[in-house]
Design a protein around this motif. Structure first.
Motif, PDB file in Angstrom:
ATOM      1  N   ALA A  80     -10.898   0.510  -1.819  1.00 29.18           N
ATOM      2  CA  ALA A  80     -11.436   0.110  -0.519  1.00 29.18           C
ATOM      3  C   ALA A  80     -10.330   0.210   0.517  1.00 29.18           C
ATOM      4  CB  ALA A  80     -11.963  -1.319  -0.599  1.00 29.18           C
ATOM      5  N   GLU A  81     -10.722   0.293   1.772  1.00 28.63           N
ATOM      6  CA  GLU A  81      -9.744   0.318   2.850  1.00 28.63           C
ATOM      7  C   GLU A  81      -8.778  -0.848   2.682  1.00 28.63           C
ATOM      8  OE1 GLU A  81      -8.968   2.312   5.521  1.00 28.63           O
ATOM      9  OE2 GLU A  81     -10.341   3.721   4.580  1.00 28.63           O
ATOM     10  N   GLY A  82      -7.498  -0.582   2.845  1.00 29.61           N
ATOM     11  CA  GLY A  82      -6.493  -1.611   2.750  1.00 29.61           C
ATOM     12  C   GLY A  82      -5.924  -1.801   1.355  1.00 29.61           C
ATOM     13  N   GLU A  83      -6.619  -1.312   0.328  1.00 25.06           N
ATOM     14  CA  GLU A  83      -6.092  -1.405  -1.037  1.00 25.06           C
ATOM     15  C   GLU A  83      -5.018  -0.350  -1.215  1.00 25.06           C
ATOM     16  OE1 GLU A  83      -8.452  -1.849  -4.789  1.00 25.06           O
ATOM     17  OE2 GLU A  83     -10.103  -1.718  -3.370  1.00 25.06           O
ATOM     18  N   PRO A  84      -4.018  -0.616  -2.046  1.00 25.29           N
ATOM     19  CA  PRO A  84      -3.032   0.425  -2.341  1.00 25.29           C
ATOM     20  C   PRO A  84      -3.739   1.636  -2.955  1.00 25.29           C
ATOM     21  CG  PRO A  84      -2.324  -1.701  -3.208  1.00 25.29           C
ATOM     22  CD  PRO A  84      -3.735  -1.868  -2.723  1.00 25.29           C
ATOM     23  N   GLY A  85      -3.410   2.810  -2.464  1.00 23.11           N
ATOM     24  CA  GLY A  85      -4.029   4.031  -2.964  1.00 23.11           C
ATOM     25  C   GLY A  85      -5.242   4.454  -2.160  1.00 23.11           C
ATOM     26  N   ALA A  86      -5.669   3.604  -1.225  1.00 20.11           N
ATOM     27  CA  ALA A  86      -6.842   3.951  -0.418  1.00 20.11           C
ATOM     28  C   ALA A  86      -6.456   4.985   0.624  1.00 20.11           C
ATOM     29  CB  ALA A  86      -7.400   2.710   0.265  1.00 20.11           C
ATOM     30  N   GLY A  87      -7.356   5.873   0.882  1.00 18.65           N
ATOM     31  CA  GLY A  87      -7.151   6.870   1.914  1.00 18.65           C
ATOM     32  C   GLY A  87      -8.450   7.104   2.642  1.00 18.65           C
ATOM     33  N   THR A  88      -8.397   7.936   3.649  1.00 17.20           N
ATOM     34  CA  THR A  88      -9.609   8.198   4.409  1.00 17.20           C
ATOM     35  C   THR A  88     -10.395   9.362   3.824  1.00 17.20           C
ATOM     36  OG1 THR A  88      -8.351   9.612   5.904  1.00 17.20           O
ATOM     37  CG2 THR A  88      -8.642   7.305   6.553  1.00 17.20           C
ATOM     38  N   ASP A  89      -9.780  10.173   2.989  1.00 18.61           N
ATOM     39  CA  ASP A  89     -10.451  11.322   2.386  1.00 18.61           C
ATOM     40  C   ASP A  89     -11.109  10.896   1.081  1.00 18.61           C
ATOM     41  OD1 ASP A  89     -11.162  13.663   1.036  1.00 18.61           O
ATOM     42  OD2 ASP A  89      -9.463  14.780   1.827  1.00 18.61           O
ATOM     43  N   PRO A  90     -12.451  10.950   0.999  1.00 15.19           N
ATOM     44  CA  PRO A  90     -13.114  10.486  -0.225  1.00 15.19           C
ATOM     45  C   PRO A  90     -12.764  11.309  -1.458  1.00 15.19           C
ATOM     46  CG  PRO A  90     -14.687  11.477   1.293  1.00 15.19           C
ATOM     47  CD  PRO A  90     -13.382  11.388   2.006  1.00 15.19           C
ATOM     48  N   GLU A  91     -12.458  12.585  -1.296  1.00 15.29           N
ATOM     49  CA  GLU A  91     -12.075  13.398  -2.451  1.00 15.29           C
ATOM     50  C   GLU A  91     -10.742  12.926  -3.013  1.00 15.29           C
ATOM     51  OE1 GLU A  91     -12.297  17.570  -1.623  1.00 15.29           O
ATOM     52  OE2 GLU A  91     -14.419  17.451  -1.096  1.00 15.29           O
ATOM     53  N   VAL A  92      -9.809  12.552  -2.134  1.00 12.94           N
ATOM     54  CA  VAL A  92      -8.515  12.048  -2.583  1.00 12.94           C
ATOM     55  C   VAL A  92      -8.712  10.728  -3.322  1.00 12.94           C
ATOM     56  CG1 VAL A  92      -6.273  11.157  -1.828  1.00 12.94           C
ATOM     57  CG2 VAL A  92      -7.199  13.255  -0.810  1.00 12.94           C
ATOM     58  N   ALA A  93      -9.539   9.848  -2.789  1.00  9.12           N
ATOM     59  CA  ALA A  93      -9.795   8.567  -3.448  1.00  9.12           C
ATOM     60  C   ALA A  93     -10.407   8.778  -4.826  1.00  9.12           C
ATOM     61  CB  ALA A  93     -10.705   7.699  -2.584  1.00  9.12           C
ATOM     62  N   THR A  94     -11.324   9.729  -4.937  1.00  8.79           N
ATOM     63  CA  THR A  94     -11.954  10.016  -6.223  1.00  8.79           C
ATOM     64  C   THR A  94     -10.936  10.583  -7.208  1.00  8.79           C
ATOM     65  OG1 THR A  94     -14.083  10.408  -5.165  1.00  8.79           O
ATOM     66  CG2 THR A  94     -13.793  11.311  -7.379  1.00  8.79           C
ATOM     67  N   LEU A  95     -10.077  11.486  -6.735  1.00  9.86           N
ATOM     68  CA  LEU A  95      -9.041  12.046  -7.609  1.00  9.86           C
ATOM     69  C   LEU A  95      -8.097  10.964  -8.112  1.00  9.86           C
ATOM     70  CD1 LEU A  95      -8.165  15.361  -5.758  1.00  9.86           C
ATOM     71  CD2 LEU A  95      -9.145  15.150  -8.047  1.00  9.86           C
ATOM     72  N   ILE A  96      -7.663  10.110  -7.215  1.00  8.09           N
ATOM     73  CA  ILE A  96      -6.751   9.036  -7.610  1.00  8.09           C
ATOM     74  C   ILE A  96      -7.418   8.132  -8.632  1.00  8.09           C
ATOM     75  CG2 ILE A  96      -5.571   6.948  -6.797  1.00  8.09           C
ATOM     76  CD1 ILE A  96      -5.043   8.513  -4.165  1.00  8.09           C
ATOM     77  N   ALA A  97      -8.664   7.750  -8.364  1.00  8.33           N
ATOM     78  CA  ALA A  97      -9.374   6.878  -9.295  1.00  8.33           C
ATOM     79  C   ALA A  97      -9.584   7.553 -10.637  1.00  8.33           C
ATOM     80  CB  ALA A  97     -10.716   6.469  -8.685  1.00  8.33           C
ATOM     81  N   SER A  98      -9.863   8.845 -10.631  1.00 10.90           N
ATOM     82  CA  SER A  98     -10.100   9.584 -11.871  1.00 10.90           C
ATOM     83  C   SER A  98      -8.837   9.660 -12.720  1.00 10.90           C
ATOM     84  CB  SER A  98     -10.596  10.996 -11.567  1.00 10.90           C
ATOM     85  OG  SER A  98     -11.811  10.946 -10.873  1.00 10.90           O
ATOM     86  N   LEU A  99      -7.694   9.725 -12.104  1.00 15.70           N
ATOM     87  CA  LEU A  99      -6.438   9.809 -12.854  1.00 15.70           C
ATOM     88  C   LEU A  99      -6.236   8.600 -13.749  1.00 15.70           C
ATOM     89  CD1 LEU A  99      -4.001  11.282 -10.180  1.00 15.70           C
ATOM     90  CD2 LEU A  99      -4.895  12.422 -12.219  1.00 15.70           C
TER      91      LEU A  99
END
Length: 125
Positions: A80-99
Motif C-alpha cells: 500500500a502507499e507508504g509501505e516500504p517497497g510501495a511504488g506508483t507503478d502497479p507492475e513494479v509492485a506486483t513484481l516486488i510482491a512476486s519475488l
C-alpha cells in the motif's frame, strides 16, 4: 470455496443485476475472461494490468480494489502507499510482491538477471 476476487465480483453482479456478459461488454473483455476470473478458485498468476483495468471498468469498481482482490487470490501481497517497497507503478509492485514467493536461490538468479540488464542498458551503443 471462493476467493477475494470471486466475492468482489459476485457482490457487484448481484447488486447491479449484471451477468458475466454485461460486465464483459462494459469493460471490453471477452465473456470467457470474466467467467474465468469469477469462477476460478485460485489464479495461478496475476492477470495482465489491462485485464484488471477493463474488469474494474466493467464492474464499476476502483482499479486498486480489483487489483488487490486479484493479488490476494494469487497469494501475492501488494504494498500500500507508504509501505516500504510501495511504488506508483502497479507492475513494479506486483513484481516486488512476486519475488517474495521465490526461493532464496531463485531470488539470486533474478537479481543477477536484473544486474545484467541494467549493465547492458547503461552501455553506450
Amino acid at each position: 470455496m471462493d476467493n477475494a476476487l470471486q466475492r468482489m465480483m459476485r457482490r457487484q453482479l448481484d447488486a447491479q443485476g449484471w451477468s458475466y456478459g454485461d460486465v464483459a461488454r462494459r469493460g471490453g473483455l471477452p465473456r470467457s475472461t470474466v467467467h474465468h476470473l469469477a469462477t476460478t478458485d485460485r489464479l495461478v498468476r496475476m492477470p495482465q494490468p489491462t485485464t484488471l483495468e477493463r474488469l474494474a471498468t466493467g464492474l464499476e469498481l476502483p482499479l486498486e480494489a480489483v487489483r488487490r482482490a486479484a493479488a490476494e487470490t494469487c497469494g501475492i501481497h501488494l504494498y500500500a502507499e507508504g509501505e516500504p517497497g510501495a511504488g506508483t507503478d502497479p507492475e513494479v509492485a506486483t513484481l516486488i510482491a512476486s519475488l517474495q514467493q521465490l526461493s532464496a536461490a531463485d531470488r539470486q538468479h533474478v537479481a543477477a538477471l536484473v544486474d545484467s540488464l541494467l549493465r547492458r542498458s547503461s552501455r553506450p551503443e
